[in-house]
Design a protein around this motif. Structure first.
Motif, short mmCIF file in Angstrom:
data_model
loop_
_atom_site.label_atom_id
_atom_site.label_comp_id
_atom_site.label_asym_id
_atom_site.label_seq_id
_atom_site.Cartn_x
_atom_site.Cartn_y
_atom_site.Cartn_z
N PRO A 31 0.90 -1.31 0.24
CA PRO A 31 -0.08 0.06 -0.59
C PRO A 31 1.62 1.27 0.38
CG PRO A 31 -0.33 -1.09 2.31
CD PRO A 31 0.31 -1.64 1.47
N PRO A 32 0.46 2.10 -0.41
CA PRO A 32 1.41 3.97 -0.42
C PRO A 32 1.17 4.36 0.41
CG PRO A 32 -0.37 3.35 -2.47
CD PRO A 32 -0.77 2.12 -1.73
N THR A 33 0.43 4.15 0.98
CA THR A 33 -0.24 5.04 2.18
C THR A 33 0.78 4.26 3.22
OG1 THR A 33 -1.95 3.17 2.63
CG2 THR A 33 -2.52 5.67 1.76
N LYS A 34 1.97 3.48 2.92
CA LYS A 34 2.62 3.53 4.15
C LYS A 34 3.81 3.48 3.89
CE LYS A 34 5.50 -0.82 2.60
NZ LYS A 34 6.86 0.05 2.76
N ASP A 35 3.67 4.24 2.90
CA ASP A 35 5.29 5.81 2.70
C ASP A 35 4.45 7.05 3.10
OD1 ASP A 35 7.25 6.95 1.75
OD2 ASP A 35 6.64 6.61 -0.35
N LEU A 36 5.75 7.17 4.68
CA LEU A 36 5.91 8.84 4.79
C LEU A 36 5.09 10.20 3.79
CD1 LEU A 36 5.19 9.58 8.56
CD2 LEU A 36 7.58 10.43 8.09
N ASN A 37 6.05 9.94 2.50
CA ASN A 37 5.24 11.16 2.22
C ASN A 37 4.48 10.96 1.08
OD1 ASN A 37 8.68 11.79 1.91
ND2 ASN A 37 9.10 9.41 0.73
N VAL A 38 4.04 10.07 1.26
CA VAL A 38 2.53 9.71 0.41
C VAL A 38 1.38 10.18 1.54
CG1 VAL A 38 0.39 7.78 -0.55
CG2 VAL A 38 3.01 7.52 -0.88
N THR A 39 1.14 10.02 2.45
CA THR A 39 0.76 10.15 3.78
C THR A 39 0.34 11.87 4.26
OG1 THR A 39 1.58 9.70 5.22
CG2 THR A 39 0.09 8.07 5.01
N ALA A 40 1.68 12.43 3.85
CA ALA A 40 2.18 13.86 4.20
C ALA A 40 1.29 15.02 3.10
CB ALA A 40 3.94 14.32 4.55
N ALA A 41 2.18 13.91 1.91
CA ALA A 41 1.22 14.92 0.66
C ALA A 41 0.18 14.74 0.72
CB ALA A 41 1.74 14.61 -0.56
N LEU A 42 -1.05 14.06 1.10
CA LEU A 42 -1.98 14.39 1.71
C LEU A 42 -2.82 15.29 2.65
CD1 LEU A 42 -3.38 10.23 1.10
CD2 LEU A 42 -3.92 12.02 -0.49
N SER A 99 -4.94 18.52 1.89
CA SER A 99 -6.29 18.54 2.98
C SER A 99 -6.35 19.99 4.11
CB SER A 99 -6.34 17.62 4.02
OG SER A 99 -6.39 16.90 3.01
N MET A 100 -4.95 20.16 4.53
CA MET A 100 -4.51 21.51 5.09
C MET A 100 -5.53 22.40 3.88
SD MET A 100 -1.04 22.95 6.96
CE MET A 100 -0.79 23.58 4.86
N LEU A 145 -3.59 14.12 10.67
CA LEU A 145 -3.61 13.02 9.23
C LEU A 145 -2.77 12.15 9.21
CD1 LEU A 145 -6.28 15.63 7.77
CD2 LEU A 145 -7.25 13.94 9.44
N CYS A 146 -1.59 12.66 8.78
CA CYS A 146 -0.70 12.15 8.45
C CYS A 146 0.22 10.66 9.15
CB CYS A 146 0.83 12.94 7.79
SG CYS A 146 1.95 12.49 6.91
N MET A 147 0.35 11.57 10.50
CA MET A 147 0.95 10.09 11.46
C MET A 147 -0.17 9.46 11.40
SD MET A 147 3.27 11.16 10.94
CE MET A 147 4.07 10.03 12.54
N ARG A 148 -1.71 9.67 11.64
CA ARG A 148 -2.71 8.26 12.14
C ARG A 148 -2.80 7.43 10.94
NH1 ARG A 148 -6.67 11.21 12.97
NH2 ARG A 148 -6.15 11.27 15.31
N LEU A 149 -2.64 8.01 9.93
CA LEU A 149 -2.88 7.03 8.52
C LEU A 149 -1.95 6.17 7.89
CD1 LEU A 149 -4.36 6.05 6.68
CD2 LEU A 149 -3.63 8.63 4.84
N PHE A 150 -0.48 6.45 8.14
CA PHE A 150 0.34 6.59 7.71
C PHE A 150 1.11 5.10 9.34
CE2 PHE A 150 5.30 6.11 9.77
CZ PHE A 150 5.58 5.36 7.83
N GLY A 151 0.82 5.12 9.94
CA GLY A 151 1.45 4.55 11.97
C GLY A 151 0.16 3.23 11.63
#
Length: 219
Positions: free
Chosen positions: A102-113, A117-118, A160-166
């Motif tokens: 899953p690309p969402t286990k990459d911190l770069n992807v979740t940070a971009a999303l 959102s911000m 949002l980033c760390m919750r999804l990534f973690g």
């Protein structure tokens, strides 16, 4: 620790190395675009087909859900929220369905999303109340809270980033450990929770919190 490092699939002369998460993201985007084109062909007002009825029901539910959070007057933001929901739903469940990481286990992807959102959260507040009111609200109710209010702009996307990534990284690692220890039968029902249910739940939580933060900012 190995799962925190994204593998480089190939390199381009100017851009450099392209990670696996970027390639999988491209694949997901291409599939969603193709499905969007295919599924909206031959739409009919009279005697709609089962596929059209199912799509209308799903879109109607999503619109009602988000309108209940941000209000009907802000429905212009709903297409973005639905798009992110579809992308995250596909990204978080792609491991058991297609075998990709899953690309969402990459911190770069979740940070971009989270950064996207911000920007939308702050833009919605500025558009609703004006730039002057948006700037003044940082000093309310008293000017001394201004640093905390400004820090909140960073805290929201970070949350949002760390919750999804973690959650996605933890679920992926747990599944890999289970497959290593008990490779037969047991991982199948566990995968339904970590790879599918939890993945869809995290997609829902991400867009729900984004809509909730937008509503708070506009108020």
């Amino acid at each position: 620790m190995e799962e925190l490092n994204c593998e480089t699939v190939f390199s381009l002369p100017v851009i450099g190395g392209i990670s696996e998460s970027v390639v999988v993201t491209w694949i997901i985007m291409a599939v969603l675009v193709l499905l969007s084109i295919i599924l909206v062909r031959n739409l009919r007002v009279e005697n709609p087909g089962k596929v059209q009825l199912a799509l209308e029901a799903a879109i109607g539910w999503a619109q009602d859900f988000f309108e209940g959070i941000i209000g009907k007057e802000n429905r212009r933001y709903i297409p973005y929220l639905i798009t992110v929901l579809l992308f995250l739903g596909a990204s978080n469940t792609i491991a058991p369905l297609c075998g990709f990481k899953p690309p969402t286990k990459d911190l770069n992807v979740t940070a971009a999303l989270a950064l996207m959102s911000m920007c939308l959260i702050e833009y919605s507040g500025i558009r609703k109340n004006g730039l002057k009111h948006w700037a003044k609200h940082f000093a309310q109710p008293v000017p001394v809270v201004a640093p905390i209010m400004i820090l909140e702009i960073v805290i929201r996307p970070l949350s949002l980033c760390m919750r999804l990534f973690g959650n996605m990284l933890a679920g992926f690692v747990v599944m890999e450990l289970i497959k290593t220890v008990i490779p037969i039968l047991v991982p199948i029902p566990v995968s339904f929770y970590f790879d599918i249910f939890d993945g869809l739940l995290q997609a829902y939580v991400f867009v729900f919190l984004t809509a909730l933060f937008m509503n708070e900012e506009m108020e």
